[in-house]
Design an enzyme around this catalytic site. Sequence first.
Site, PDB file in Angstrom:
ATOM      1  N   HIS A   1       0.835  -1.204   0.000  1.00 25.21           N
ATOM      2  CA  HIS A   1       0.000   0.000   0.000  1.00 25.21           C
ATOM      3  C   HIS A   1       0.874   1.262   0.000  1.00 25.21           C
ATOM      4  CE1 HIS A   1      -3.666   2.319   1.220  1.00 25.21           C
ATOM      5  NE2 HIS A   1      -2.742   3.123   1.743  1.00 25.21           N
ATOM      6  N   GLU A   2       1.835   1.323   0.919  1.00 22.97           N
ATOM      7  CA  GLU A   2       2.676   2.516   1.001  1.00 22.97           C
ATOM      8  C   GLU A   2       3.604   2.645  -0.207  1.00 22.97           C
ATOM      9  OE1 GLU A   2       1.850   4.723   2.984  1.00 22.97           O
ATOM     10  OE2 GLU A   2       0.583   3.488   4.289  1.00 22.97           O
TER      11      GLU A   2
ATOM     12  N   HIS B   1       1.861   4.657  -2.798  1.00 22.86           N
ATOM     13  CA  HIS B   1       2.042   6.099  -2.579  1.00 22.86           C
ATOM     14  C   HIS B   1       3.441   6.544  -3.007  1.00 22.86           C
ATOM     15  CE1 HIS B   1      -1.684   7.001  -0.527  1.00 22.86           C
ATOM     16  NE2 HIS B   1      -1.477   6.094   0.416  1.00 22.86           N
TER      17      HIS B   1
ATOM     18  N   GLU C   1      -4.374   7.943  -3.191  1.00 26.92           N
ATOM     19  CA  GLU C   1      -4.922   6.716  -2.624  1.00 26.92           C
ATOM     20  C   GLU C   1      -5.279   5.710  -3.709  1.00 26.92           C
ATOM     21  OE1 GLU C   1      -5.818   4.446   0.827  1.00 26.92           O
ATOM     22  OE2 GLU C   1      -4.677   6.293   0.481  1.00 26.92           O
TER      23      GLU C   1
END
Length: 491
Positions: free
Chosen positions: A256-257, A260, A286
């Site tokens: 997930h990170e 980003h 996001e």
Amino acid sequence: MTAYDDLMEFTRDTMALGQVAGRLGWDQETMMPRGAAPQRAEEMAAMESVLHARRIDSRVRDWLAEIDDASLDTVGQANMRHIRRSFERTCKVPAALAARIAKLTSAAQGIWAEARAADDFMAFAPTLAEVIMLKREEGQALAAGGDVYDAMLADYEPGTTGADLEAMFGTMRPVLSELRAAIRQAKPPEPLTGTFDEGAQMKLTRQLAKTFGYDMSRGRVDKAVHPFSSGSGLDVRITTRTNPVDPFNCFYSTIHEVGHAAYEQNIDAAYLLTPLGSGVSMGVHESQSRIYENQIGRSRAFTGWLFGQMKDAFGDFGVKDADAFYAIVNRVGDGYIRTEADELQYNLHVLLRFDLERALMAGDLQVSELEAAWNDRFEADFGYAVDRPSNGVLQDVHWSVGLFGYFPTYSLGNVYAGCLNEAMRKALPDLDADLAKGDTSAATAWLGANVQTHGGLYQPREVIERAAGQAPNEAPLLAYLKEKFGGIYGL
């Protein structure tokens, strides 16, 4: 030099200082000694005062008055759009108020962490009330008679209003609730059991970061209580967390990170330390983290590869085959924590927060009523009661640091990701064959070329519409969720 050249040189210095302030925040979350918190609050407030003074510097006003935007190229016009908007918004907020907010939210972060550890909401409530008071004052200054919550939302998703989101979320909520209810009637896969060495988790999680294209020469992976990504350009750092009985928490927080971080790393290098050199909005940001984590990382093809990697790292861990592993990775089950929620229920967590924070900002809900309101809403949406504050109203850091208007961008990012995934799958018909080998390069290259490289060049909704070939809407996400979970649970 022209006025535009002077303005851009000044802006680069301001943005460089902003990156330094961001590094202070990263350090506070990862390596800062606990006892340094009071001094760090002073440091953050001092930095915010410097940044605020630069953002409202009279020279900026003079340069803006002198520059004819129509004489600039597309990049120049986009820079001016961001600079003008930022200048006008910053000038509306008194410098003393900006410094008070920075100082309070830096201290509030530590107070929230202690209250969370003690499961004592009332220990945090007075500080939260003060944060809300100051943020409402800021919102009133920005709104200039308009909707306070919309003014806050504009800091994270320009061009979107609370009414827009209420309509979108109102369409999503009954569909998600119906699908969730059907799944609860089906037999769930057995959860993952056993213990998983945390050192081995970190070794594999760094491999996963590289697998998804994270450039470790311009980044690093550390541990924090709440995973996050920080920085842009040539220094983009991520954090994750480990749990000996839940390695998926580590692995999927990392993926997930990385979504980003990859966005920031893949922005056109020509935009470095300019207004175009970072993600255009939190919703678009996001969308990258969610599509990396879910549509790619939790796909049947990729989880088949990850199953093999976990067997190499941990040996036989009690899952019979790749199909069973896929079902476990995507298991829908009871839980309290937003960041640990499955794709289906995640948005219900966000919608809860969206409604509560809008009510707080409107004055329709008082801080003294917040814990009870949270617990009542959670039980209504999820069917069971919150057991303690750290699993409820105290679980997220966002309100302590003043991020009102931020939560809805998580679900908006899911909607954007649904649109992007539909377009990406059409463009890459052989994608699953690559993912089954642990090769995400086609997917990440498509996202890099169609979303990430643009940085702040276009407006948020325009970025998605250009990449997906349609205006952002919830239909692709809902169709994806129905197909995926309907298949796993035999609906």
